[in-house]
Design a protein around this motif. Structure first.
Motif, PDB file in Angstrom:
ATOM      1  N   GLN A  60     -17.240  14.522 104.134  1.00  0.00           N
ATOM      2  CA  GLN A  60     -17.645  15.628 103.481  1.00  0.00           C
ATOM      3  C   GLN A  60     -16.338  16.300 102.743  1.00  0.00           C
ATOM      4  O   GLN A  60     -15.093  15.952 103.107  1.00  0.00           O
ATOM      5  CB  GLN A  60     -18.242  16.576 104.076  1.00  0.00           C
ATOM      6  N   GLY A  61     -16.923  17.045 101.884  1.00  0.00           N
ATOM      7  CA  GLY A  61     -15.660  17.989 101.032  1.00  0.00           C
ATOM      8  C   GLY A  61     -14.568  16.969 100.514  1.00  0.00           C
ATOM      9  O   GLY A  61     -14.699  16.146  99.844  1.00  0.00           O
ATOM     10  N   ASP A  62     -13.372  17.670 100.656  1.00  0.00           N
ATOM     11  CA  ASP A  62     -12.184  17.055 100.323  1.00  0.00           C
ATOM     12  C   ASP A  62     -11.824  15.663 100.764  1.00  0.00           C
ATOM     13  O   ASP A  62     -11.328  14.760 100.196  1.00  0.00           O
ATOM     14  CB  ASP A  62     -10.862  17.960 100.501  1.00  0.00           C
ATOM     15  N   TYR A  63     -12.130  15.301 102.034  1.00  0.00           N
ATOM     16  CA  TYR A  63     -12.063  13.952 102.912  1.00  0.00           C
ATOM     17  C   TYR A  63     -12.687  12.867 101.874  1.00  0.00           C
ATOM     18  O   TYR A  63     -12.618  11.763 101.473  1.00  0.00           O
ATOM     19  CB  TYR A  63     -12.667  14.199 104.259  1.00  0.00           C
ATOM     20  N   LYS A  64     -14.167  13.358 101.223  1.00  0.00           N
ATOM     21  CA  LYS A  64     -15.075  12.382 100.565  1.00  0.00           C
ATOM     22  C   LYS A  64     -14.169  12.093  99.485  1.00  0.00           C
ATOM     23  O   LYS A  64     -14.047  11.010  98.644  1.00  0.00           O
ATOM     24  CB  LYS A  64     -16.401  12.941 100.289  1.00  0.00           C
ATOM     25  N   LYS A  65     -13.766  13.184  98.785  1.00  0.00           N
ATOM     26  CA  LYS A  65     -12.964  13.010  97.456  1.00  0.00           C
ATOM     27  C   LYS A  65     -11.796  12.326  97.506  1.00  0.00           C
ATOM     28  O   LYS A  65     -11.681  11.359  96.634  1.00  0.00           O
ATOM     29  CB  LYS A  65     -12.654  14.401  96.732  1.00  0.00           C
ATOM     30  N   LEU A  66     -11.103  12.385  98.673  1.00  0.00           N
ATOM     31  CA  LEU A  66      -9.789  11.592  98.880  1.00  0.00           C
ATOM     32  C   LEU A  66     -10.284  10.132  99.180  1.00  0.00           C
ATOM     33  O   LEU A  66      -9.769   9.160  98.473  1.00  0.00           O
ATOM     34  CB  LEU A  66      -9.227  12.093 100.162  1.00  0.00           C
TER      35      LEU A  66
ATOM     36  N   ASN B 158     -12.974   8.420  97.949  1.00  0.00           N
ATOM     37  CA  ASN B 158     -13.450   8.041  96.632  1.00  0.00           C
ATOM     38  C   ASN B 158     -12.134   7.964  95.806  1.00  0.00           C
ATOM     39  O   ASN B 158     -12.113   6.953  94.890  1.00  0.00           O
ATOM     40  CB  ASN B 158     -14.298   9.022  95.913  1.00  0.00           C
ATOM     41  N   ASN B 159     -11.142   8.634  95.769  1.00  0.00           N
ATOM     42  CA  ASN B 159      -9.871   8.231  94.931  1.00  0.00           C
ATOM     43  C   ASN B 159      -9.303   7.190  95.459  1.00  0.00           C
ATOM     44  O   ASN B 159      -8.658   6.457  94.581  1.00  0.00           O
ATOM     45  CB  ASN B 159      -9.225   9.632  95.136  1.00  0.00           C
TER      46      ASN B 159
ATOM     47  N   GLU C 262     -11.240   4.222  94.149  1.00  0.00           N
ATOM     48  CA  GLU C 262     -10.917   3.981  92.453  1.00  0.00           C
ATOM     49  C   GLU C 262      -9.504   3.470  92.544  1.00  0.00           C
ATOM     50  O   GLU C 262      -9.385   2.541  91.684  1.00  0.00           O
ATOM     51  CB  GLU C 262     -11.052   5.333  91.864  1.00  0.00           C
TER      52      GLU C 262
ATOM     53  N   THR D 122     -17.998   6.028 103.008  1.00  0.00           N
ATOM     54  CA  THR D 122     -17.790   7.328 102.563  1.00  0.00           C
ATOM     55  C   THR D 122     -18.964   8.431 102.933  1.00  0.00           C
ATOM     56  O   THR D 122     -18.897   9.410 102.729  1.00  0.00           O
ATOM     57  CB  THR D 122     -17.255   7.505 101.154  1.00  0.00           C
TER      58      THR D 122
END
Length: 389
Positions: free
Chosen positions: A208-214, A216-217, A220, A204
Motif C-alpha cells: 500500500q501507499g509509498d511501498y506500492k509506488k516503490l 511499481n517503480n 518499471e 504488489t
C-alpha cells in the motif's frame, strides 16, 4: 436523692478513661470542684473559675473556651445539668492544657509535613524511574532505527512494553517486515531475470501507499533494463539469459529447442530512402507483428538493428518452420504507417534451426546454424524462411 448514690470519683475516672482528657465535676450547692488532672492526679475542694461559674452555673449555658485553672491555661468544654425545675444543679468540664494542645498541634503539623515530604520524595523517585524507563526505550528505538537506516534489516527491536512506546515499537517492526519482504521479492526477481525468466515480477497486491509506488517503480526500472527502448521487445542481454534457461531446461527434459533468426529485407535502403524516423516506425510495427505471431511459451527479442530472434521451446523442425512461415506472411501483409505509400510495405527473411541440447553441443551452435540458414534465405531471394541442414 431518692436513695441514689452518685460517686464523683468513680464517675471522673470512667469519663477520663473514655475521653483521655482532664475532667472536672462540680455541684451548685457546694461550688466545690472535684478535678482529675490530665497527668493523673486528683484534687478536690477547688473553687470554680468565676467566668465558668457565671456562664455555666448561673446562666445555665454551655461554655467552650480557654480559662486558667490552678495557674495553667486550659481549653475547656463545660456543659450544665438541669433539674426538673430548670435550675442548674451540676456541671461537667472536659479539657486539656493549652500547652499540650499546642504541642499536639505542632506534632500534627510536623507529622503532616514529614509525610508530605516523604510522599514528594517517593513521587519524585517514581517519576524519575518512569522517565528513565521511557528515555531508555526511546534511545533503544532510536538506535534500532539508525541500524535500519544503515541497511541492517535484521535488527531486533528490544522494546516489548504495552504502552505508547511499545505501540511505536510494534509499528516499526511492521515497517521492517514490509521492507524485508520487499527486499526478498526484489532479490528473487533479479535472480529470476538473471536466469532469463523475464516473466517473473514483484507481487504488489498486498502493498500500500509509498511501498506500492516503490515496487511499481522498481518493476518499471527492471522492465526498462530488460527491454529494447524502441520496440519494447526483450533486449539482447535478456535474450542471452533466456537462451541459457531454455537450453538447460530442454537438456534436462530431453526436448527439442528451435531458434528463428529474422532480418528485415533491404532495411538500410529503406532507412536511406524514407529516413530513420520512418525506419523506427517500421521496426516498431514489425515488433508488434512478431509478438502476435509467436505462441505463448515462445520468446521473441530484438537481436540488434533490423534483426530479431525467437526461441521456440519443445518445438521440432516442422513446427519451427510453420511458425517462421506464419511470421513471414504476417510481415509481408502488414502495412507500415507512413506518409509515402512506398514505405508501407516491407518483408523479412528467416533462418531456422532445431537442436536437441546435450553436453556436447551449446546454445551458440544453435544460433550460429540459424544465422547460416538466414544467410541462405537472403541469398535465395529474401522474403522466405529457410531451415538449416
Amino acid at each position: 436523692t431518692s436513695g441514689y448514690r452518685f460517686d464523683i470519683n468513680e464517675t471522673v475516672d470512667d469519663i477520663k478513661n473514655i475521653l483521655k482528657a482532664e475532667i472536672n465535676i462540680w455541684f451548685n450547692d457546694t461550688n466545690i470542684v472535684t478535678t482529675l488532672m490530665h497527668e493523673g492526679s486528683r484534687a478536690t475542694g477547688l473553687t470554680l473559675d468565676p467566668l465558668v461559674n457565671k456562664i455555666v452555673m448561673q446562666d445555665g449555658k454551655e461554655f467552650n473556651g480557654e480559662v486558667t485553672v490552678l495557674g495553667r491555661g486550659r481549653r475547656f468544654f463545660c456543659m450544665p445539668f438541669h433539674d426538673p425545675a430548670g435550675e442548674v444543679f451540676a456541671a461537667i468540664n472536659i479539657g486539656n492544657p493549652l500547652e499540650e494542645l499546642r504541642q499536639a498541634s505542632n506534632s500534627l503539623v510536623a507529622s503532616i509535613f514529614f509525610i508530605s515530604f516523604v510522599g514528594l520524595v517517593i513521587a519524585a523517585m517514581l517519576m524519575y524511574f518512569l522517565i528513565s524507563m521511557i528515555i531508555k526505550s526511546i534511545i533503544m528505538l532510536a538506535k534500532n532505527m539508525e541500524e535500519v537506516a544503515q541497511g541492517n534489516l535484521d535488527v531486533e527491536i528490544g522494546v516489548e512494553s504495552k504502552d505508547e512506546i511499545g505501540i511505536l515499537a510494534t509499528s516499526i517492526k511492521r515497517v521492517i517486515t514490509v521492507i524485508q519482504k520487499l527486499m526478498v521479492d526484489i532479490n528473487i526477481m533479479i535472480h529470476e531475470h538473471a536466469k532469463g525468466n523475464s516473466d517473473y515480477n514483484l507481487e504488489t497486491e498486498e502493498l500500500q501507499g509509498d511501498y506500492k509506488k516503490l515496487a511499481n517503480n522498481i518493476l518499471e526500472l527492471a522492465d526498462e533494463g530488460m527491454k529494447d527502448r524502441l520496440t519494447k521487445l526483450p533486449n539482447r542481454l535478456t535474450f542471452d539469459n533466456r537462451l541459457k534457461l531454455e537450453w538447460d531446461r530442454a537438456m534436462r527434459e530431453r526436448k527439442l529447442l528451435s531458434a528463428l533468426m529474422m532480418d528485415l529485407d533491404k532495411f538500410k535502403t529503406y532507412n536511406d530512402t524514407f529516413g530513420h524516423q520512418q525506419g523506427d516506425v517500421a521496426l516498431k510495427t514489425a515488433a508488434e507483428v512478431f509478438k502476435r505471431s509467436v505462441r505463448k511459451n515462445d520468446f521473441v527479442a530484438r537481436w540488434g538493428g533490423e534483426e530479431f530472434i525467437a526461441l521456440l521451446p519443445s518445438t521440432d523442425s516442422v513446427g519451427a518452420m510453420a511458425v517462421a512461415e506464419n511470421i513471414r506472411a504476417a510481415i509481408e501483409n502488414m502495412l507500415v504507417p507512413c506518409s509515402d505509400q512506398r514505405a508501407s510495405k516491407i518483408t523479412v527473411s528467416i533462418g531456422v534451426n532445431t537442436q536437441m541440447p546435450t553436453h556436447l553441443s551449446s546454445p551458440d551452435y544453435l544460433l550460429s546454424k540459424a544465422d547460416e540458414a538466414l544467410y541462405k534465405a537472403k541469398q535465395s531471394g529474401r522474403n522466405r524462411a529457410v531451415f538449416w541442414g
